[in-house]
Design a protein around this motif. Structure first.
Motif, mmCIF file in Angstrom:
data_model
loop_
_atom_site.group_PDB
_atom_site.id
_atom_site.type_symbol
_atom_site.label_atom_id
_atom_site.label_comp_id
_atom_site.label_asym_id
_atom_site.label_seq_id
_atom_site.Cartn_x
_atom_site.Cartn_y
_atom_site.Cartn_z
ATOM 1 N N LEU A 358 -16.441 -4.422 -47.758
ATOM 2 C CA LEU A 358 -15.162 -4.827 -47.685
ATOM 3 C C LEU A 358 -14.687 -4.207 -49.110
ATOM 4 C CD1 LEU A 358 -16.105 -8.781 -47.327
ATOM 5 C CD2 LEU A 358 -15.759 -7.035 -45.485
ATOM 6 N N TYR A 359 -13.471 -3.919 -48.857
ATOM 7 C CA TYR A 359 -12.769 -3.210 -50.026
ATOM 8 C C TYR A 359 -11.057 -3.679 -49.791
ATOM 9 C CZ TYR A 359 -11.115 0.344 -46.927
ATOM 10 O OH TYR A 359 -10.660 1.379 -46.207
ATOM 11 N N SER A 360 -10.754 -3.470 -51.093
ATOM 12 C CA SER A 360 -9.087 -3.707 -50.959
ATOM 13 C C SER A 360 -8.365 -2.246 -51.294
ATOM 14 C CB SER A 360 -8.683 -4.831 -51.940
ATOM 15 O OG SER A 360 -9.092 -4.482 -53.145
ATOM 16 N N ILE A 371 -7.014 -6.480 -47.810
ATOM 17 C CA ILE A 371 -8.572 -6.397 -47.524
ATOM 18 C C ILE A 371 -9.253 -5.614 -46.228
ATOM 19 C CG2 ILE A 371 -10.569 -7.809 -47.889
ATOM 20 C CD1 ILE A 371 -9.172 -9.894 -49.455
ATOM 21 N N MET A 372 -9.666 -4.743 -46.315
ATOM 22 C CA MET A 372 -10.064 -3.959 -45.315
ATOM 23 C C MET A 372 -11.871 -4.238 -45.120
ATOM 24 S SD MET A 372 -7.400 -2.741 -44.588
ATOM 25 C CE MET A 372 -7.867 -1.643 -43.219
ATOM 26 N N GLU A 373 -12.528 -3.765 -43.767
ATOM 27 C CA GLU A 373 -13.645 -3.845 -43.502
ATOM 28 C C GLU A 373 -14.221 -2.635 -42.948
ATOM 29 O OE1 GLU A 373 -16.307 -7.721 -41.678
ATOM 30 O OE2 GLU A 373 -15.019 -6.366 -40.044
ATOM 31 N N LEU A 384 -8.561 -4.044 -40.494
ATOM 32 C CA LEU A 384 -7.686 -5.063 -41.547
ATOM 33 C C LEU A 384 -8.537 -6.582 -41.385
ATOM 34 C CD1 LEU A 384 -5.520 -5.986 -43.553
ATOM 35 C CD2 LEU A 384 -4.230 -6.182 -41.448
ATOM 36 N N LEU A 385 -9.040 -7.130 -42.465
ATOM 37 C CA LEU A 385 -9.579 -8.177 -42.754
ATOM 38 C C LEU A 385 -8.395 -9.344 -42.973
ATOM 39 C CD1 LEU A 385 -12.368 -9.592 -42.285
ATOM 40 C CD2 LEU A 385 -12.691 -9.498 -44.518
ATOM 41 N N TYR A 386 -7.822 -8.930 -44.178
ATOM 42 C CA TYR A 386 -6.987 -9.995 -44.854
ATOM 43 C C TYR A 386 -5.775 -9.393 -45.237
ATOM 44 C CZ TYR A 386 -5.498 -14.621 -46.041
ATOM 45 O OH TYR A 386 -4.756 -15.796 -46.265
ATOM 46 N N ILE A 602 -19.140 8.039 -46.794
ATOM 47 C CA ILE A 602 -19.087 6.836 -45.648
ATOM 48 C C ILE A 602 -17.833 6.879 -45.018
ATOM 49 C CG2 ILE A 602 -19.490 4.344 -45.371
ATOM 50 C CD1 ILE A 602 -20.851 4.296 -47.832
ATOM 51 N N ALA A 603 -16.578 6.959 -45.357
ATOM 52 C CA ALA A 603 -15.444 6.960 -44.924
ATOM 53 C C ALA A 603 -14.343 7.207 -45.791
ATOM 54 C CB ALA A 603 -15.308 5.642 -44.069
ATOM 55 N N PRO A 604 -13.238 7.566 -45.298
ATOM 56 C CA PRO A 604 -11.914 7.452 -46.200
ATOM 57 C C PRO A 604 -11.409 6.221 -46.279
ATOM 58 C CG PRO A 604 -11.455 8.266 -44.031
ATOM 59 C CD PRO A 604 -13.059 8.037 -43.835
ATOM 60 N N VAL A 605 -10.741 5.961 -47.494
ATOM 61 C CA VAL A 605 -10.192 4.591 -47.926
ATOM 62 C C VAL A 605 -8.739 4.631 -47.039
ATOM 63 C CG1 VAL A 605 -8.905 3.294 -49.700
ATOM 64 C CG2 VAL A 605 -11.238 4.194 -50.238
ATOM 65 N N VAL A 606 -8.628 3.520 -46.193
ATOM 66 C CA VAL A 606 -7.498 3.386 -45.611
ATOM 67 C C VAL A 606 -6.357 2.608 -46.669
ATOM 68 C CG1 VAL A 606 -6.223 2.016 -43.647
ATOM 69 C CG2 VAL A 606 -8.663 2.841 -43.443
ATOM 70 N N GLY A 607 -5.219 3.378 -46.738
ATOM 71 C CA GLY A 607 -4.565 3.013 -47.691
ATOM 72 C C GLY A 607 -4.579 3.913 -49.094
#
Length: 621
Positions: A358-360, A371-373, A384-386, A602-607
């Motif tokens: 989980l990251y923002s 907040i992304m998952e 998108l989580l929240y 692991i993966a690129p940050v979305v945003g």
């Protein structure tokens, strides 16, 4: 005998009488109106006298001049015996005198003892009684709170003025709303400028945002805010993405050439980017970049270097010219970060494969934090989580997510239950941040600079709606042990020295130092509680990831990059440490074995992460 003739006709006599009566009535009315106007003038004068006397009382009170404050409160009570601000002020003074007189007049007249203890909290921080009265809607207390805010503003105590005005707007939103909003706007601007001058740029941007929310048409404030935000972007990209660094610096240099050290930074960035282009054998681009640098400043060897690049550009030379025009000491070498990283393909085959991160981050279109998952190991894109949140912290049972809420009407810490979509509000201060759950899931610790002195403190609160928070210690970035009553945080000893990472219990006691570098930050526990992982830019000149045994011992460096590696979190199995990094020019989630080894993507940050320190990660099952 002839009868006597009337001198005036009967109708004239009647008219004369009516006029006389009307004149008398008008005279009486004039007298009544005059008396009423006089009473109104007296009332206006009385209210003015009350306001002046109350302002003097507050000034004396904040200065600790108790006799003068008591006399000024007495003057207020003579004019308005039920004035709650004066009554609360006197009660507040009596609290520190150690004696309670029998009546209000005695309270006013009684002299203080020879040695009067000075309260640790000035009257500018509203006493409990006054806050309760304001909450009840008493306009006299609204006036007192506004007067205190004005005093703080006039004295240049911007943070205190902001706190008082925000409190007034929350409790009495309709009271003098235009005046309060105008004063709050000015206080935000002055406080933002103060933070800007102190190089606390992230705080300055946040405060300018608060001011712009009050007055969206404040063009000059928007421009100033944008300058600071772009400068922060420069600090983020320097050494990690020279193309982006040069682009932002060019824009800043064009807007305001003398802004901070933009001119020098642009010169250094052009040299570094030119060197990177030369290493890639893009000779023409390298020559153009050095020509642009020469227009700013001529440094030793730069012209000869540019000329070599030009020759290589014209001839299409394969051999790489020497690179004498190097950036100043400390500048990152472009390309080094890319050479040190592990290819994505290797990350997929040899990296972690379990859990979710989980990251923002900030949405590039809306500009809102979200907040992304990210599922680990599946290769799927993050979901998108929240919305309108950052710094996620999921409870151990996975049933409740606490986070810093970025909605204007929900400022503070909120909690969201994924199964029921229930939203709770735990705190009401926009400064409250970085929450962490207790092992039982019924309490939280968090950091905030909500107090008037703007010092960061650690607070604890029950995980209930609108629960009161208790201050534990000065410090920030707390993290609760997964199984014990133990909190690790960034702080110092009681004298403000020996700064680094510390531990304490949930009551603020049993404080023990863990590290001794003040820049050590964002500590987090391994699931077994035996290891603390953290980031620091005070050990090897840039942000990297480190670990230390909770029982003490040597610090082990886990990442080694010229870019930013930060916001660590440990995998549920305790084998990996995830973090964000812009080491290849774009923010991505990376992972490194907790025992040391090569990092993998692991993966690129979305945003985007314009102010990356405002965000956080959590690795959950």
């Amino acid at each position: 005998m002839q009868s006597t003739r009337q001198l005036f006709p009967r109708w004239a006599l009647w008219l004369s009488g009516a006029v006389t009566l009307l004149a008398g009535a008008l005279l009486v009315l004039a007298i009544v109106l005059g008396v009423r106007a006089g009473q109104q003038q007296l009332e206006i004068k009385r209210r003015q006298q009350i306001g002046v006397a109350l302002q003097h009382a507050l000034e004396y009170h904040n200065a600790g001049e108790w006799d003068a404050a008591r006399n000024a409160y007495a003057e207020v009570l003579i004019l308005d015996p039920n004035n709650s601000a004066a009554l609360n002020g006197l009660a507040y003074i009596r609290q520190f005198e150690g004696s309670v007189p029998t009546g209000e007049n005695a309270a006013v007249a009684t002299a203080p003892p020879a040695t009067l203890p000075v309260p640790s909290t000035p009257l500018a921080v509203t006493p409990v009684a006054t806050s309760a009265a304001v909450a009840s809607g008493n306009t006299d207390d609204g006036a007192a709170l506004l007067a205190k805010a004005q005093l703080a503003f006039n004295a240049g105590r911007w943070a205190e003025a902001v706190e008082l005005l925000v409190d007034l707007r929350r409790q009495q939103p309709a009271y003098q709303s235009a005046q309060v909003q105008e004063l709050l706007f000015d206080a935000y601007i002055n406080l933002a400028t103060e933070k800007d001058n102190q190089d606390k740029l992230e705080e300055a941007v946040a405060l300018f945002d608060q001011a712009i929310a009050l007055r969206p048409d404040a063009t000059e404030i928007r421009q100033e805010r944008q300058l600071i935000a772009e400068y922060l972007d420069v600090l983020t990209y320097t050494g990690a993405d020279w193309a982006q660094t040069v682009r932002i610096l060019r824009n800043l240099y064009q807007q305001e050439a003398d802004y901070r050290d933009v001119k020098d930074r642009l010169h250094e960035a052009l040299l570094a980017y030119g060197k990177a282009q030369a290493e890639a054998e893009e000779w023409c681009d390298a020559a153009d970049l050095l020509t642009e640098a020469i227009d700013i400043a001529i440094t030793p060897g730069i012209i000869a270097q540019r000329d070599q690049y030009r020759v290589a550009c014209q001839e299409g030379a394969v051999a790489k010219p020497t690179t004498d025009a190097t950036p100043t000491a400390g500048a990152a070498t472009p390309g080094a970060a890319e050479k040190a990283t592990t290819p994505v393909a290797a990350a997929v085959s040899g990296g972690p494969t379990r859990g979710r991160i989980l990251y923002s981050a900030v949405d590039e279109i809306t500009g809102q934090s979200q907040i992304m998952e990210q599922d680990v190991g599946s290769g799927a894109a993050a979901t998108l989580l929240y919305e309108n949140g950052r710094q996620p912290a999921l409870r151990q049972d996975g049933a409740r997510l606490v986070f810093h809420n970025t909605r204007n009407d929900m400022a503070g810490l909120s909690a969201w239950d994924p199964a029921t979509d229930l939203l709770l509000r735990f705190t009401h201060y926009v400064e409250d941040s970085l929450p962490s759950w207790s092992p039982q899931g019924n309490q939280l610790v968090f950091a905030s600079n909500r107090e008037g002195d703007r010092i960061w403190r650690i607070y604890s609160t029950w995980a209930d709606d609108n629960s009161n928070a208790v201050s534990l210690s000065i410090g920030d970035a707390p993290a609760w042990h997964p199984t014990q009553d133990l909190v690790v945080f960034r702080g110092c000893d009681d004298t403000g020295n020996r700064c680094g990472l510390w531990t304490m219990d949930s009551q603020g006691g049993n404080r023990q130092p863990l590290t001794t570098v003040p820049a050590d930050n964002r500590p987090t526990w391994s699931p077994d509680g035996r290891t603390v992982v953290f980031m620091s830019d005070g050990r090897d000149d840039n942000f990297d990831i480190y670990r230390i045994d909770a029982a003490g011992g040597p610090v082990v460096r886990l990442s080694d990059s010229l870019a930013i590696d930060g916001l660590p979190t440990v995998s549920p199995d305790g084998r990996w440490v995830a973090f964000v990094s812009n080491r290849d020019g774009r923010w991505k989630l990376w992972a490194v074995p907790i025992g040391g080894g090569a990092p993998v993507v692991i993966a690129p940050v979305v945003g985007v992460l314009p102010n990356w320190l405002e965000h956080d990660l959590q690795w959950v099952p």
